[in-house]
Design an enzyme around this catalytic site. Sequence first.
Site, PDB file in Angstrom:
ATOM      1  CE  LYS A 117      64.715  -9.788   6.013  1.00 26.85           C
ATOM      2  NZ  LYS A 117      64.550  -8.907   7.149  1.00 26.85           N
ATOM      3  CE  LYS A 201      72.392 -11.350   5.799  1.00 25.06           C
ATOM      4  NZ  LYS A 201      71.469 -10.240   5.619  1.00 25.06           N
ATOM      5  CE  LYS A 204      68.567 -10.284  14.253  1.00 24.40           C
ATOM      6  NZ  LYS A 204      67.763  -9.069  14.280  1.00 24.40           N
TER       7      LYS A 204
HETATM    8  P1  TYM Z   1      69.246  -6.223  11.359  1.00 23.86           P
HETATM    9  O1  TYM Z   1      68.447  -6.220  12.613  1.00 23.86           O
HETATM   10  O2  TYM Z   1      68.986  -7.259  10.331  1.00 23.86           O
HETATM   11  O3  TYM Z   1      70.768  -6.266  11.693  1.00 23.86           O
HETATM   12  C1  TYM Z   1      71.356  -5.384  12.621  1.00 23.86           C
HETATM   13  C2  TYM Z   1      72.748  -4.999  12.158  1.00 23.86           C
HETATM   14  O4  TYM Z   1      73.563  -6.168  12.045  1.00 23.86           O
HETATM   15  C3  TYM Z   1      74.175  -6.199  10.752  1.00 23.86           C
HETATM   16  N1  TYM Z   1      74.306  -7.607  10.319  1.00 23.86           N
HETATM   17  C4  TYM Z   1      75.463  -8.154   9.942  1.00 23.86           C
HETATM   18  N2  TYM Z   1      76.707  -7.651   9.854  1.00 23.86           N
HETATM   19  C5  TYM Z   1      77.694  -8.488   9.450  1.00 23.86           C
HETATM   20  N3  TYM Z   1      77.471  -9.785   9.112  1.00 23.86           N
HETATM   21  C6  TYM Z   1      76.236 -10.330   9.187  1.00 23.86           C
HETATM   22  N4  TYM Z   1      76.039 -11.608   8.879  1.00 23.86           N
HETATM   23  C7  TYM Z   1      75.158  -9.498   9.614  1.00 23.86           C
HETATM   24  N5  TYM Z   1      73.827  -9.703   9.800  1.00 23.86           N
HETATM   25  C8  TYM Z   1      73.336  -8.535  10.235  1.00 23.86           C
HETATM   26  C9  TYM Z   1      73.229  -5.427   9.855  1.00 23.86           C
HETATM   27  O5  TYM Z   1      73.892  -4.937   8.713  1.00 23.86           O
HETATM   28  C10 TYM Z   1      72.758  -4.324  10.784  1.00 23.86           C
HETATM   29  O6  TYM Z   1      73.680  -3.262  10.794  1.00 23.86           O
HETATM   30  N6  TYM Z   1      67.391  -2.630   8.502  1.00 23.86           N
HETATM   31  C11 TYM Z   1      68.187  -2.865   9.671  1.00 23.86           C
HETATM   32  C12 TYM Z   1      67.655  -2.223  10.937  1.00 23.86           C
HETATM   33  C13 TYM Z   1      67.370  -0.773  10.841  1.00 23.86           C
HETATM   34  C14 TYM Z   1      68.347   0.255  10.804  1.00 23.86           C
HETATM   35  C15 TYM Z   1      67.606   1.466  10.816  1.00 23.86           C
HETATM   36  C16 TYM Z   1      69.727   0.253  10.766  1.00 23.86           C
HETATM   37  C17 TYM Z   1      66.158  -0.181  10.867  1.00 23.86           C
HETATM   38  N7  TYM Z   1      66.279   1.154  10.852  1.00 23.86           N
HETATM   39  C18 TYM Z   1      68.247   2.705  10.767  1.00 23.86           C
HETATM   40  C19 TYM Z   1      70.383   1.503  10.723  1.00 23.86           C
HETATM   41  C20 TYM Z   1      69.640   2.694  10.725  1.00 23.86           C
HETATM   42  C21 TYM Z   1      68.214  -4.365   9.922  1.00 23.86           C
HETATM   43  O7  TYM Z   1      67.349  -5.078   9.577  1.00 23.86           O
HETATM   44  O8  TYM Z   1      69.194  -4.760  10.679  1.00 23.86           O
END
Ligand code: TYM
Length: 338
Positions: A117, A201, A204
Site C-alpha cells: 500500500k 487479488k 476495491k
Molecule cells: P478488508 O476490508 O480489506 O477486507 C474485508 C475482508 O474481506 C477479505 N478479502 C478477500 N477475501 C478473498 N478474496 C479477496 N480478493 C479479498 N479481498 C478482501 C479480507 O481478507 C477481509 O477478511 N484488515 C482488515 C479489516 C480488519 C479486521 C480487523 C479483520 C480490521 N480489524 C479485525 C478482522 C479482525 C481489512 O482490511 O479487511
Amino acid sequence: MTNHPQRVLSGMQPTNTLHLGNYLGALKNWVRMQDEMDCLYCVVDMHALTDAGYAKPDEVRRAIHEVAAAYIAAGIDPKKSPIFNQSRVPAHAELAWIFNCVARLGWLDRMTQFKEKSGKHKERASVGLYTYPVLMAADILVYKATHVPVGEDQKQHLELARDIAQKFNNDYAAPDYFPLPEPVITGPGTRVMSLRDGLKKMSKSDESDNSRINLTDDADTIAQKIRKAKTDPLPLPTNENEFKGRPEAENLLNIYAALADEPVKDVMARFAGQQFSVFKGTLADLAVAKLSPITTEMRRLMADPAEIDRLLAEGAEKAAAIAEPIVKDVKRIVGFAG
Ligand code: TYM
C-alpha cells in the site's frame, strides 16, 4: 490449551464498495459462524482513514452504512451478533495505544500489506497505515476473541495479533491473559482473484471496475462482467494439475465452488472439457441468484440510514459492555490507576 470462551470478531473497512472477494472470503463464513459461537462484527471506520477514506467524511459516512447494510443483507442477525462501527467503542483505540508499545518496529517492517500500500514512497505513508495491524490486533483482543474469519490476505496480520498477545502475556507475567486468536480461513473463496488478471487479488482499489463484482452491481452488470472475464483458449481443466499456468480458470472454478458451496473437484468434474462460454453462462446465473437478493436487501436497508445508525449504536453498546472491563483490567495490569 487455553480456557478462553470461544468468541468471533471480524471486520471490514468502509472504503469504496464491497466486492465478491469480501463476500466469499469473509462475510459468507461470518454468517455460518453465528450458529457456532458468539460473534461480533465490526465496521472498521478508524482503519478507513489510513486508506481511501482519508479526508472524505461523506464517503466514510456512506460506506459505514453500506458495509453495515451488507452485513445484515448477507445474513448477519444484529440481535444475535452485534454489528457496530469501531469508532463508537473507544476501548479499541485505548488498547491499540498499549499494543503500540508492545509491538516491535521489526514486526511491522515485515508486513507485506504495508509495503504494497505504501509503494515506493514509504516516507509519505501515514503513521496510521504503518500501525494499522496493531489497531487490528486491538480490535480482536479487546474482546478476547478466539476466532477471526478472514480472507487469506489477512493471515500475516493475524500472526502479528498472536505475537502481540503472546508478548503482552509474557512481559506482564499474565499467562494466558489474552487468547492467541485463530485465523479462520476456509473454503475455495479465501483468495478471489481479479476477473481481468488471475494473478492479482480482486480488490476495491483496482482501477478497472470490470476486475471485480461489487455487492451493489445489478444482475445485468454481474452477468456482463463474468462474460467479459479473462480466460484462456483451452477448454475447462479436468483435474487440479491442469490449473498450472491457468490462474483465470482456477479463479472462476473457485468462485463457482464458493458460491455453490460445493467442493472444487465436484464442480470441475461437472464442467471438465467444456468451453468457457458455456461455463460462464452457468456461473453468471449462479452469481446473480446468490448475490441479487443481497443487493436488493442492501438497497432497502440503505434507504433508511437512521435505522442503520440505531442498530450500530445498539451494537456498540453491547460491544462496549464486553470491551470496557477488559481494557480496565489491562490498565491495571500495565500499572495505570484503577
Ligand atoms: P478488508 O476490508 O480489506 O477486507 C474485508 C475482508 O474481506 C477479505 N478479502 C478477500 N477475501 C478473498 N478474496 C479477496 N480478493 C479479498 N479481498 C478482501 C479480507 O481478507 C477481509 O477478511 N484488515 C482488515 C479489516 C480488519 C479486521 C480487523 C479483520 C480490521 N480489524 C479485525 C478482522 C479482525 C481489512 O482490511 O479487511
